[in-house]
Design a protein around this motif. Structure first.
Motif, PDB file in Angstrom:
ATOM      1  N   GLY A  52       0.811  -1.220   0.000  1.00 45.70           N
ATOM      2  CA  GLY A  52       0.000   0.000   0.000  1.00 45.70           C
ATOM      3  C   GLY A  52       0.841   1.265   0.000  1.00 45.70           C
ATOM      4  O   GLY A  52       0.662   2.140  -0.865  1.00 45.70           O
ATOM      5  N   PRO A  53       1.780   1.418   0.944  1.00 46.26           N
ATOM      6  CA  PRO A  53       2.606   2.631   0.942  1.00 46.26           C
ATOM      7  C   PRO A  53       3.410   2.809  -0.345  1.00 46.26           C
ATOM      8  O   PRO A  53       3.622   3.931  -0.792  1.00 46.26           O
ATOM      9  N   MET A  54       3.843   1.701  -0.966  1.00 45.46           N
ATOM     10  CA  MET A  54       4.599   1.818  -2.220  1.00 45.46           C
ATOM     11  C   MET A  54       3.699   2.360  -3.326  1.00 45.46           C
ATOM     12  O   MET A  54       4.103   3.256  -4.091  1.00 45.46           O
ATOM     13  N   LEU A  55       2.479   1.820  -3.415  1.00 49.14           N
ATOM     14  CA  LEU A  55       1.548   2.287  -4.442  1.00 49.14           C
ATOM     15  C   LEU A  55       1.148   3.733  -4.214  1.00 49.14           C
ATOM     16  O   LEU A  55       1.116   4.549  -5.150  1.00 49.14           O
ATOM     17  N   GLU A  56       0.846   4.067  -2.995  1.00 54.20           N
ATOM     18  CA  GLU A  56       0.435   5.440  -2.701  1.00 54.20           C
ATOM     19  C   GLU A  56       1.577   6.418  -2.947  1.00 54.20           C
ATOM     20  O   GLU A  56       1.368   7.571  -3.328  1.00 54.20           O
ATOM     21  N   GLY A  57       2.824   5.929  -2.767  1.00 52.89           N
ATOM     22  CA  GLY A  57       3.964   6.778  -3.068  1.00 52.89           C
ATOM     23  C   GLY A  57       4.061   7.080  -4.554  1.00 52.89           C
ATOM     24  O   GLY A  57       4.395   8.198  -4.957  1.00 52.89           O
ATOM     25  N   VAL A  58       3.756   6.081  -5.412  1.00 51.48           N
ATOM     26  CA  VAL A  58       3.766   6.326  -6.856  1.00 51.48           C
ATOM     27  C   VAL A  58       2.673   7.317  -7.221  1.00 51.48           C
ATOM     28  O   VAL A  58       2.882   8.226  -8.032  1.00 51.48           O
ATOM     29  N   LEU A  59       1.476   7.167  -6.631  1.00 45.18           N
ATOM     30  CA  LEU A  59       0.386   8.113  -6.907  1.00 45.18           C
ATOM     31  C   LEU A  59       0.765   9.527  -6.491  1.00 45.18           C
ATOM     32  O   LEU A  59       0.461  10.497  -7.194  1.00 45.18           O
ATOM     33  N   ALA A  60       1.422   9.636  -5.367  1.00 41.53           N
ATOM     34  CA  ALA A  60       1.719  10.966  -4.829  1.00 41.53           C
ATOM     35  C   ALA A  60       2.866  11.648  -5.551  1.00 41.53           C
ATOM     36  O   ALA A  60       2.853  12.866  -5.749  1.00 41.53           O
ATOM     37  N   THR A  61       3.871  10.878  -5.967  1.00 42.39           N
ATOM     38  CA  THR A  61       5.081  11.506  -6.521  1.00 42.39           C
ATOM     39  C   THR A  61       5.224  11.357  -8.018  1.00 42.39           C
ATOM     40  O   THR A  61       5.968  12.099  -8.660  1.00 42.39           O
ATOM     41  N   GLY A  62       4.532  10.348  -8.600  1.00 41.06           N
ATOM     42  CA  GLY A  62       4.695  10.105 -10.034  1.00 41.06           C
ATOM     43  C   GLY A  62       5.994   9.395 -10.346  1.00 41.06           C
ATOM     44  O   GLY A  62       6.364   9.271 -11.521  1.00 41.06           O
ATOM     45  N   ARG A  63       6.702   8.930  -9.353  1.00 36.65           N
ATOM     46  CA  ARG A  63       7.964   8.233  -9.576  1.00 36.65           C
ATOM     47  C   ARG A  63       7.778   6.734  -9.393  1.00 36.65           C
ATOM     48  O   ARG A  63       7.094   6.288  -8.472  1.00 36.65           O
ATOM     49  N   ALA A  64       8.411   5.980 -10.299  1.00 33.51           N
ATOM     50  CA  ALA A  64       8.295   4.529 -10.254  1.00 33.51           C
ATOM     51  C   ALA A  64       9.097   3.968  -9.075  1.00 33.51           C
ATOM     52  O   ALA A  64      10.019   4.598  -8.565  1.00 33.51           O
TER      53      ALA A  64
END
Length: 719
Positions: A122-134
């Motif tokens: 979850g935190p990894m996915l939400e990090g991609v949503l928030a930052t746009g970085r893979a």
């Protein structure tokens, strides 16, 4: 619509399914799900308009492209779409959802599809949503529930943003490589290699089993617990030889050991919890549901040596590869046991010799000194690890006395040590017994150490030289401590001389001159004030000198001399407060007395104690607060308490308050030029009287120093 054995839907979806899904039909020009196989059909039949993604025709081109790539790929791909991270996936991903496919996975928010691992991904996915970085992970372990239990799986994957070119992230593209079989296969193969390499070297059957247990214990994920029994065929009894992962011995009669001994075949138990209750699950919280019992026997042997009982991981299914792993492991153990059993007589003799050697090695290795044993020629036969620690590197193994140059040694006067001058060489060449010869040894790292070496020749009963032994002790720290102690004693002795002569004499002259001037009636007011200041400073310097002398005497261990005489502590306190009050005219001092306050004390020293405590209380408390002195007389003791309402002493300072050069606060002591010896001297003066002193300090309660004195020598101990 048909169903596979693993519970997934087949890709042959009939027209009836499409009739029930009017949202899109196959063959339409904008059919996003065309060519998507089974999952394309499922996505086409799904009512996306009822989700946060909305109707398919409203999806962005980025999302449509990502879905098209996903469905047409033979590589497992999963898409998390929209702010809820709704799940879409292709046919290659179906087996990894298992029983969740499709109803508990397709179109569900990610946290609902993967509740068991959402705290990780979850935190990894939400990090991609928030930052746009893979982001990505290699061989990440995730315990997923696809078959009704949490299953240990591994995957290498990447999370890439979808729609980043539009200025916002619309979802996450998840390409996955499932590495479970490789990771677990390598882990099991490593265990088998460890068994093959270590167990086969065992000398006794029991040793082979114990080594196997240690190897199994290193892989609790595949072997949550293991029990190895020796089987007594005539009495049909089993004896536990070794175990791993389980501390308390279980009832051996509940395992089908006799049946396995008779059939020589593996037996699988699926009711382990019903038989034994909870058993260790290795690294997992769950208890194993199954266990396997295997014979430890070799072809051609009718009766096995014993049986191996191993628990099945609660997070893996007992498939063919898992069974094969257990069979191969039992084979390695059985082979080692059979070899050891066949040569038991020879091994027993060798083991007796080895046991004696191990005993000698253990004694030498555990000696608190370096040990070197050399043959008569000087060839190194043994050195313990303490010797290697002493030289901080691998020990130089000489082949003869002439090669004793492997390390550089020096005499105490700095002369290099020649090969024949080493204590061990003297013992070998001259038969000399050397005791505690002090040398300087150059370590492997270039540093030098002071060592003491003892060496002796070793002879057989006929008097022939058979070896030489040297024992080396590192005394570097001891020598440094001796040198430091010598320097400190010299310094403190010099300090006594300086203070008692070079400082006290001129200050006495200043004090005498100031007193003489003050008796001169012709001094004007200004000169009188100046002379008074000179006298006050000289008296303060005298007190500081007295503190330094007391400190030095205490540090040197000579103690502080006392001149005891009958003293009324109340009368002494009044005198001290009168003197202190002159220097602090604006402060309020209170005295309270309860009981008799007389005893045999050194009145000058006790005045020093009271003055230090009261002055400290005045320095560390607000000007508008009183300082209270309380006296309480008991049967054999008198207590003196000095209380102030200042801020509390920091907790980290409180345990060190009576150590030398400690101060309450730097600001106060810089202003008063305190050298931080007052409380240290108070402690030594009180203890010289046989008493104790303690401090209590807390927020809102101020600070209290309490002195407890025996009325006469020995009374406190008696009390």
């Amino acid at each position: 619509m048909s169903e596979h054995i693993d519970g997934t839907l087949s890709s042959r979806l009939g027209p009836a399914l499409y009739a029930r899904a009017p949202y899109l039909r196959p063959g339409e020009p904008e059919d996003l799900f065309a060519g998507g196989g089974e999952m394309g059909a499922h996505m086409r039949a799904f009512d996306w308009s009822a989700t946060s993604l909305g109707p398919v025709e409203g999806w962005s081109q980025s999302m449509r492209s990502a879905v098209s790539i996903c469905l047409n790929s033979r590589f497992p791909i999963l898409i998390y779409a929209g702010p809820e991270l709704l799940v879409l996936y292709n046919d290659a991903f179906i087996p990894f959802f298992g029983r969740k496919h499709p109803g508990l996975a397709l179109g569900r928010p990610g946290r609902e599809a993967w509740p068991e691992v959402w705290h990780v991904i979850g935190p990894m996915l939400e990090g991609v949503l928030a930052t746009g970085r893979a982001t990505w992970a290699d061989d990440l372990m995730l315990a997923i529930d696809r078959s009704g239990f949490l299953e240990e799986t591994y995957r290498t994957f990447s999370y890439s943003p979808i729609g980043i070119e539009t200025g916002r992230v619309e979802g996450v593209f998840n390409a996955v490589n499932f590495t479970t079989e490789r990771i677990i296969g390598e882990r099991r193969m490593n265990t088998l290699r460890q068994l093959a390499g270590h167990v086969s070297e065992s000398r006794f059957p029991e040793e082979a089993c114990r080594q196997a247990a240690r190897t199994f214990a290193a892989n609790p994920a595949d072997v949550p617990f293991a029990l190895m029994y020796q089987w007594d065929e005539p009495h049909a009894q089993a004896t536990l030889v070794a175990s791993a992962g389980i501390e308390n011995e279980v009832d051996a009669t509940r395992w089908p050991l006799a049946h396995v001994a008779a059939t020589g075949r593996m037996e699988v138990l699926t009711d382990v919890r019903a038989r034994f209750g909870d058993l260790p699950g290795g690294p997992w919280d769950e208890s194993p549901h199954s266990a396997v019992v295997l014979p430890l026997s070799q072809p051609g042997h009718k009766v096995p040596y014993g049986m191996l009982v191993v628990g099945v991981s609660p997070r893996r299914a007992l498939d063919d590869s898992y069974r094969s792993f257990f069979e191969l492991a039992a084979g390695h153990v059985a082979s080692a046991v059979a070899n050891a059993w066949a040569d038991e007589a020879e091994r027993r003799y060798a083991a007796e010799l080895e046991a004696k050697q191990r005993l000698l090695d253990a004694v030498l290795q555990q000696m608190p000194a370096g040990v070197i044993i050399s043959e008569p020629s000087g060839r190194t036969a043994f050195c313990n690890h303490q010797q290697e620690e002493l030289v901080r590197g691998p020990m130089h193994h000489a082949n003869c006395v002439a090669e004793f140059t492997g390390f550089h040694g020096f005499h105490p006067d700095g002369r290099p040590l020649h090969p024949e001058e080493w204590p061990l060489a003297r013992a070998l060449l001259q038969g000399e017994v050397v005791k505690d010869q002090e040398l300087t040894l150059e370590r492997c790292d270039g540093e030098r150490a002071t060592v003491r070496v003892s060496a002796s020749p070793v002879k057989d009963p006929e008097g022939h030289l058979i070896a030489g032994v040297a024992i080396t002790r590192d005394v570097t720290q001891h020598k440094e401590q001796e040198a430091e102690l010598h320097r400190r004693v010299e310094f403190e002795q010099q300090l006594i001389g300086i203070v008692s002569h070079d400082l006290r004499n001129p200050i006495n002259a200043i004090t005498l001159a100031a007193h003489t001037l003050l008796r001169n009636e012709g001094l004007d007011a200004r000169a009188t004030r100046s002379t008074s200041r000179i006298l006050s400073s000289a008296e303060r310097a005298t007190r500081m000198i007295r503190d330094l002398l007391d400190f030095t005497q205490a540090r040197l261990g000579g103690g502080i001399s006392l001149e005891r005489r009958p003293t009324d502590l109340r009368h002494l306190v009044d005198q001290v407060l009168d003197e202190v009050g002159v220097a602090w005219p604006e402060r309020h001092l209170e005295v309270r007395q309860r009981g008799c306050t007389t005893g045999d004390w050194d009145s000058d020293r006790m005045a020093q104690v009271v003055s230090n405590l009261v002055t400290n209380a005045l320095k560390y408390s607000p000007r508008d607060t009183p300082v209270r002195v309380e006296l309480r007389g008991g049967d054999d003791t008198v207590e003196l308490s000095v209380h102030n309402d200042g801020p509390p002493i920091p907790p980290d300072l409180l345990p060190r308050l009576f150590e030398p050069l400690q101060r309450g606060t730097p600001q106060v002591d810089r202003a008063s030029r305190s050298i931080g010896l007052g409380l240290y001297i108070v402690k030594h003066l009180v203890e010289a009287h046989g008493g104790t002193v303690a401090a209590q300090s807390g927020q809102g309660g101020g600070t209290v120093f309490t002195v407890r004195l025996p009325r006469s020598p020995g009374a406190l101990a008696h009390h």
